[in-house]
Design a protein around this motif. Structure first.
Motif, short mmCIF file in Angstrom:
data_model
loop_
_atom_site.label_atom_id
_atom_site.label_comp_id
_atom_site.label_asym_id
_atom_site.label_seq_id
_atom_site.Cartn_x
_atom_site.Cartn_y
_atom_site.Cartn_z
N GLU A 126 -35.56 28.01 9.71
CA GLU A 126 -35.91 26.74 10.34
C GLU A 126 -37.39 26.37 10.19
OE1 GLU A 126 -34.56 26.55 14.37
OE2 GLU A 126 -32.54 27.22 13.83
N ILE A 127 -38.19 27.32 9.74
CA ILE A 127 -39.62 27.06 9.53
C ILE A 127 -39.82 26.89 8.02
CG2 ILE A 127 -41.96 27.93 9.78
CD1 ILE A 127 -40.94 29.55 12.18
N ALA A 128 -40.01 25.66 7.62
CA ALA A 128 -40.13 25.37 6.19
C ALA A 128 -41.50 25.77 5.66
CB ALA A 128 -39.88 23.89 5.94
N LYS A 129 -41.48 26.66 4.69
CA LYS A 129 -42.74 27.06 4.03
C LYS A 129 -43.16 25.95 3.07
CE LYS A 129 -43.23 31.41 2.81
NZ LYS A 129 -42.97 32.74 2.25
N LEU A 130 -44.45 25.73 2.98
CA LEU A 130 -44.98 24.70 2.09
C LEU A 130 -45.15 25.23 0.68
CD1 LEU A 130 -47.72 23.34 4.48
CD2 LEU A 130 -45.44 22.41 4.11
#
Length: 130
Positions: A126-130
């Motif tokens: 759920e935490i989108a890496k850039l």
């Protein structure tokens, strides 16, 4: 700049931690060992997993999750059994919590000044890496 991570190096880190890391996190780190992400709470820099496969990778992973966790423990209120996976550059961390000998999938925000923990995401996915 993040780089890939082999399964062998991941297994070495898990052996040192005494537990397997959550599946979504493992897969993300195999593709890009480190990186950045943004959430509503803050901007985060993911710590790499230690990679001893060559000198360059060892140098690029010197701020690995185990070292960063040891640094966090110096605050005195770091959660027992937690592992720091990302920091905001100001002391706050995102962490996994180990319960019954297993790291849970939920990602928590640890506030270094108060020791408060709050759930940030149900999983690393759920935490989108850039």
């Amino acid at each position: 700049m993040p780089f890939d991570l082999s399964e062998d190096q991941l297994l070495k880190a898990e052996d040192e931690l005494g537990s397997q890391l959550p599946h979504d996190y493992r897969e993300a780190m195999k593709l890009a060992n480190g990186g950045e992400a943004t959430t509503e709470e803050d901007d985060w820099e993911f710590y790499p997993i230690k990679d001893t496969s060559d000198r360059k990778r060892l140098s690029r992973s010197c701020n690995h999750i185990i070292n960063e966790t040891e640094s966090c423990k110096e605050f005195g209120n770091f959660p027992e059994g937690a592992i720091a996976i990302a920091g905001n550059g100001l002391g706050d961390q995102t962490v996994f919590i180990k319960e019954l000998g297993q790291f849970q999938t939920a990602v928590f925000l640890w506030l270094h000044e108060t020791g408060e923990l709050k759930e940030l995401a149900a999983s690393c996915k759920e935490i989108a890496k850039l």
